[in-house]
Write a protein that holds these residues in place. Structure first.
Motif, short mmCIF file in Angstrom:
data_model
loop_
_atom_site.label_atom_id
_atom_site.label_comp_id
_atom_site.label_asym_id
_atom_site.label_seq_id
_atom_site.Cartn_x
_atom_site.Cartn_y
_atom_site.Cartn_z
N LYS A 13 -77.06 30.86 -18.65
CA LYS A 13 -76.07 30.22 -17.82
C LYS A 13 -77.15 29.50 -16.25
O LYS A 13 -77.94 28.25 -16.04
N THR A 39 -79.26 24.26 -16.34
CA THR A 39 -78.66 23.55 -14.98
C THR A 39 -77.92 22.17 -16.33
O THR A 39 -77.74 22.34 -17.24
N ILE A 40 -76.88 21.27 -15.73
CA ILE A 40 -76.74 20.70 -16.46
C ILE A 40 -76.76 19.61 -16.66
O ILE A 40 -76.51 18.84 -17.25
N HIS A 64 -66.69 23.36 -11.03
CA HIS A 64 -67.17 23.88 -11.39
C HIS A 64 -68.92 22.93 -10.95
O HIS A 64 -69.58 23.15 -11.29
N TRP A 65 -68.07 21.56 -10.76
CA TRP A 65 -69.66 20.16 -10.63
C TRP A 65 -69.77 20.72 -8.95
O TRP A 65 -70.95 20.37 -9.14
N THR A 108 -70.49 23.67 -7.70
CA THR A 108 -70.93 24.11 -7.98
C THR A 108 -73.01 24.50 -8.64
O THR A 108 -74.15 24.46 -8.28
N GLU A 109 -72.54 23.71 -9.75
CA GLU A 109 -73.85 22.68 -10.34
C GLU A 109 -74.40 22.29 -10.20
O GLU A 109 -75.50 21.95 -10.57
N LYS A 149 -77.64 23.62 -8.51
CA LYS A 149 -78.95 23.15 -8.99
C LYS A 149 -79.19 22.50 -9.59
O LYS A 149 -80.71 22.56 -9.65
#
Length: 344
Positions: A181, A185-186, A228-229, A231-232, A235
């Protein structure tokens, strides 16, 4: 020199007088504390120290209970509340030990002044034996041997405190070993580019030559409130810049990664991960404020100055049917300063 003259030698220089040597004033007379004179005060001070150590024990136990009882549920508020409860428990645990130690030293431990002359090398056996005797006298004077409750409280408090750190660390081992992971990235195919922090999708027509926009993935509002958002997002943050297409120097395999001079690069410096955001329009240089690594946006964000040794990862972009800028895929490589499968 008569009886009324001082024993200090004085050197006169011009209008000022400078003493060559001061007489050693010696140790001031020892002043006994209340606990030294009154057994009741001594017992009261001991109880106070024990209570502080007990507070530390309670804080340690509370921290462990909170760690298992209050678990983050994925929202920012739940993470904040869990961290606050853990922090309060650890604060109580460590504060109890600190205050108890200070109060013990001030009211119970021996406060008689000791003088020991300096020696450049190892002291003689006689001096070492005398030092050990002084330490033993201090321990005897503190009464620790006969204060069983106090001794038990300090051992328990100091012994339990490391659990506030060890339990969370040990319990987290093995929870998630999915290292892949970190590679991605998202950003996914078709994700719209949106302004940061408003989250407004961007059209290509919104960008003029010289424009610079801080960009994040366009996600629903409720998702932007999750842990979660947050954190992501760290990146996935991007800097979107529009140049004159004639100024772009693009590799053959990247000619379709931009749109009419609009390019998107990771904001995370490849040196130590600082946010790269200082853009100089005339030179097309992008500067990292931490260590002055400089990247040429017109030429693949290659390094032109500073300690960074890799270009900024590029986010390939396109436009959708409504004219909004979208990602073609994720970044062409892992973002940030290092990755274990990377040679440099």
């Amino acid at each position: 020199m008569n009886e009324n003259q001082s024993s200090t030698n004085v050197t006169t220089t011009g209008a000022s007088t400078t003493p060559d040597r001061f007489v050693d004033p010696g140790i001031p007379a020892h002043q006994e504390r209340m606990a030294d004179k009154d057994p009741a005060a001594s017992a009261r001070a001991e109880r106070q120290v024990v209570i502080l150590f007990v507070l530390s024990i309670i804080g340690t136990i509370a921290t462990i209970v909170v760690y298992f009882a209050i678990r983050p549920e994925g929202t920012t508020a739940s993470v904040r509340n869990a961290n606050l409860a853990l922090g309060l428990g650890m604060f109580l645990s460590l504060m109890g030990i600190g205050l108890a130690a200070v109060h013990w030293a001030k009211t119970i431990m021996s406060d008689h002044e000791r003088v020991e002359e300096r020696h450049e090398q190892r002291s003689t056996d006689e001096v070492r034996a005398a030092a050990v005797a002084v330490l033993k006298d201090g321990a005897d004077d503190s009464g620790i041997a006969r204060r069983g409750v106090l001794k038990g409280a300090v051992v328990t408090a100091v012994g339990l405190f490391p659990l506030t750190i060890a339990v969370p660390l040990i319990s987290s081992v093995g929870n998630d070993w999915d290292v892949s992971k970190f590679r991605h990235t998202i950003w996914t195919k078709g994700t719209r580019l949106a302004t940061d922090p408003a989250g407004r999708p961007i059209k290509a027509t919104d960008m003029t030559i010289g424009s610079v926009v801080h960009v994040i993935p366009d996600v629903p509002e409720e998702e932007r409130q999750t842990h979660h958002w947050i954190t992501e997002k760290a990146k996935a943050i991007v800097l979107l810049i529009r140049l004159d297409p004639a100024d772009l120097k693009e590799a053959e395999d990247r000619k379709d990664w931009s749109h009419e001079g609009i390019v998107a690069y990771s904001k995370i410096c490849t040196h130590v991960g600082c946010p790269v955001a200082l853009y100089e329009q005339q030179t097309h240089h992008l500067l990292c404020p931490c260590h002055q690594s400089t990247f040429d946006v017109a030429d693949g964000a290659k390094v032109v100055f500073g300690p960074a040794n890799r270009p900024l990862p590029q986010l390939p972009i396109a436009i959708d049917d409504e004219g909004y800028l979208v990602a073609q895929d994720d970044f062409n490589e892992p973002v940030g300063p290092s990755y274990w499968e990377r040679l440099k």
